[in-house]
Every structure is written in C-alpha cells, then in structure tokens.
Design a protein around this motif. Sequence first.
Motif, PDB file in Angstrom:
ATOM      1  N   ALA A  60       0.842  -1.185   0.000  1.00 22.69           N
ATOM      2  CA  ALA A  60       0.000   0.000   0.000  1.00 22.69           C
ATOM      3  C   ALA A  60       0.883   1.243   0.000  1.00 22.69           C
ATOM      4  O   ALA A  60       1.918   1.284   0.661  1.00 22.69           O
ATOM      5  CB  ALA A  60      -0.908   0.010   1.218  1.00 22.69           C
ATOM      6  N   PRO A  61       0.487   2.283  -0.766  1.00 19.15           N
ATOM      7  CA  PRO A  61       1.327   3.474  -0.799  1.00 19.15           C
ATOM      8  C   PRO A  61       1.357   4.166   0.568  1.00 19.15           C
ATOM      9  O   PRO A  61       0.381   4.149   1.296  1.00 19.15           O
ATOM     10  CB  PRO A  61       0.645   4.361  -1.849  1.00 19.15           C
ATOM     11  CG  PRO A  61      -0.759   3.880  -1.925  1.00 19.15           C
ATOM     12  CD  PRO A  61      -0.725   2.427  -1.571  1.00 19.15           C
ATOM     13  N   PRO A  97      -3.096   6.353   0.503  1.00 22.88           N
ATOM     14  CA  PRO A  97      -2.597   5.501   1.598  1.00 22.88           C
ATOM     15  C   PRO A  97      -3.731   4.995   2.489  1.00 22.88           C
ATOM     16  O   PRO A  97      -4.827   5.555   2.508  1.00 22.88           O
ATOM     17  CB  PRO A  97      -1.671   6.430   2.385  1.00 22.88           C
ATOM     18  CG  PRO A  97      -1.398   7.580   1.504  1.00 22.88           C
ATOM     19  CD  PRO A  97      -2.553   7.704   0.567  1.00 22.88           C
ATOM     20  N   ASP A  98      -3.433   3.948   3.252  1.00 24.60           N
ATOM     21  CA  ASP A  98      -4.402   3.389   4.194  1.00 24.60           C
ATOM     22  C   ASP A  98      -4.865   4.452   5.193  1.00 24.60           C
ATOM     23  O   ASP A  98      -4.080   5.300   5.638  1.00 24.60           O
ATOM     24  CB  ASP A  98      -3.785   2.218   4.971  1.00 24.60           C
ATOM     25  CG  ASP A  98      -3.632   0.983   4.105  1.00 24.60           C
ATOM     26  OD1 ASP A  98      -4.334   0.882   3.072  1.00 24.60           O
ATOM     27  OD2 ASP A  98      -2.808   0.120   4.454  1.00 24.60           O
ATOM     28  N   SER A 151      -9.078   5.229   1.067  1.00 25.24           N
ATOM     29  CA  SER A 151      -7.874   4.409   0.892  1.00 25.24           C
ATOM     30  C   SER A 151      -7.955   3.482  -0.311  1.00 25.24           C
ATOM     31  O   SER A 151      -8.990   2.906  -0.584  1.00 25.24           O
ATOM     32  CB  SER A 151      -7.654   3.550   2.127  1.00 25.24           C
ATOM     33  OG  SER A 151      -7.557   4.358   3.273  1.00 25.24           O
ATOM     34  N   GLY A 152      -6.834   3.362  -1.024  1.00 20.75           N
ATOM     35  CA  GLY A 152      -6.757   2.475  -2.182  1.00 20.75           C
ATOM     36  C   GLY A 152      -6.662   3.258  -3.477  1.00 20.75           C
ATOM     37  O   GLY A 152      -6.397   4.457  -3.485  1.00 20.75           O
ATOM     38  N   VAL A 170      -6.692  19.992  -4.749  1.00 22.66           N
ATOM     39  CA  VAL A 170      -6.584  18.672  -4.131  1.00 22.66           C
ATOM     40  C   VAL A 170      -6.377  18.838  -2.626  1.00 22.66           C
ATOM     41  O   VAL A 170      -5.466  19.543  -2.193  1.00 22.66           O
ATOM     42  CB  VAL A 170      -5.422  17.871  -4.764  1.00 22.66           C
ATOM     43  CG1 VAL A 170      -5.273  16.526  -4.080  1.00 22.66           C
ATOM     44  CG2 VAL A 170      -5.643  17.702  -6.256  1.00 22.66           C
ATOM     45  N   PHE A 171      -7.241  18.173  -1.864  1.00 19.10           N
ATOM     46  CA  PHE A 171      -7.186  18.211  -0.412  1.00 19.10           C
ATOM     47  C   PHE A 171      -6.837  16.808   0.078  1.00 19.10           C
ATOM     48  O   PHE A 171      -7.653  15.892  -0.022  1.00 19.10           O
ATOM     49  CB  PHE A 171      -8.531  18.642   0.172  1.00 19.10           C
ATOM     50  CG  PHE A 171      -8.974  20.011  -0.257  1.00 19.10           C
ATOM     51  CD1 PHE A 171      -8.822  21.096   0.594  1.00 19.10           C
ATOM     52  CD2 PHE A 171      -9.541  20.216  -1.502  1.00 19.10           C
ATOM     53  CE1 PHE A 171      -9.230  22.363   0.216  1.00 19.10           C
ATOM     54  CE2 PHE A 171      -9.963  21.474  -1.898  1.00 19.10           C
ATOM     55  CZ  PHE A 171      -9.801  22.547  -1.043  1.00 19.10           C
ATOM     56  N   GLU A 172      -5.645  16.615   0.578  1.00 17.23           N
ATOM     57  CA  GLU A 172      -5.190  15.317   1.062  1.00 17.23           C
ATOM     58  C   GLU A 172      -5.388  15.220   2.571  1.00 17.23           C
ATOM     59  O   GLU A 172      -5.174  16.197   3.300  1.00 17.23           O
ATOM     60  CB  GLU A 172      -3.707  15.115   0.734  1.00 17.23           C
ATOM     61  CG  GLU A 172      -3.411  15.115  -0.754  1.00 17.23           C
ATOM     62  CD  GLU A 172      -1.938  15.065  -1.098  1.00 17.23           C
ATOM     63  OE1 GLU A 172      -1.631  14.788  -2.261  1.00 17.23           O
ATOM     64  OE2 GLU A 172      -1.091  15.307  -0.194  1.00 17.23           O
ATOM     65  N   SER A 173      -5.806  14.051   3.042  1.00 13.82           N
ATOM     66  CA  SER A 173      -5.901  13.747   4.482  1.00 13.82           C
ATOM     67  C   SER A 173      -6.808  14.709   5.246  1.00 13.82           C
ATOM     68  O   SER A 173      -6.419  15.255   6.280  1.00 13.82           O
ATOM     69  CB  SER A 173      -4.511  13.748   5.124  1.00 13.82           C
ATOM     70  OG  SER A 173      -3.675  12.837   4.492  1.00 13.82           O
TER      71      SER A 173
END
Length: 190
Positions: A60-61, A97-98, A151-152, A170-173
């Motif tokens: 998994a990344p 990521p997970d 995730s995935g 883009v909004f990550e996490s």
Amino acid sequence: MDLLQQNWGWVTANPWGFATFVVLAFGAGWGAANLFYRERIELLKARAGSPDQQSTKASAPRTFQYVANGRHGPNLLAATTHDAFVGQELSLRADIPDNETLHVVLHGPPHAYLSDTSGAWHYNVVGVTNWVMSKYQDNTSSPVQHFNAESGRAELQLIFARAGNVRVEVFESDSSSASWSKDIRVYDKG
C-alpha cells in the motif's frame, strides 16, 4: 475412498467408463467453480500477474501517488498533465494511503456562448473505482464539482466538453485548505 473400494470390481471391469465418469465429475466441478467464482478467479489472476497490485499492507502506498497515465489516458492529477483537448479521454487517478481520504474539486470555465454545452466536463459512470461525486454545479461564475475517495486506488474516466481553464484543487488527508492545486488548459480540437 470407501466408495472406490466398494466398487473396485466395476472400476477394473470398466476402465473407460470410470475414466469417463472422472472426466465428467471434474468438468462439472470446474464448471460450477467457474460459474460461481469467475470474478474472484479473475481478480486472483490479475494480482498474480502484476506485483504492483498485491493486496498486502506492505504494498500500500505510504504517500498519495498520482501516476502519469491511468486506465483511460493521461492522469488529470499527475504533475505532468497541464493541457487537454475537448473530447479527450483522461483519467482522474490517485493511489491513496491506508486510513486516508482525498478530496478533489474541479472549477471549470463558465459558459462563453449560448451554444456552449451544459457541462464543462462529464465522466463515464461505468468503471468508476472508489470515487464518490457531488452534483455538478453550473454556477454563472464557474461550474464546480467535488470528488471524494478513500484508501486504495481511485480512478474514473473524465472528458472535457468545453474549452477554457480548469482549476484543480486537491485536499489530502482531510485538510481544510488545498494541499496543492494547478490549472489545466483545455483546447478545442480544431
């Protein structure tokens, strides 16, 4: 095993009949397994054939990844994609990521002419992987649409229908401010 011992006399007297019975029983079992487990078998074949698609935690990344090309063409989220054409098939692809989420917002070009298509872009609902889309909002200033994934791998086919500038945020996490953004210039085919 007891069945074979009890019927050993018949098996030795009719070897071709026994061989036919074994082949038919194996074929019926294989057919039933193929009917009921075809999808699972295809997934296992795909995983066995490509080491980057292993379902282990180690593969998994650990960071958000945006490959240059997806299943449908150039990846709109890749750092290498800055231009597109009306009608061109693009991918909206991310490897997440997970235990993380990704939120993407597209701001498109407004209507320039009365003859402009109603939407600045559209996507193919068949084959959407891990994306949940909000309703397309065609505001007078700029159309906007939100895309969410967990995730995935997340991927869908996106096609621009109107030329102009498209802003990608883009909004990550679960970030409340954009992690990064960029502009895509969409050109007419001609």
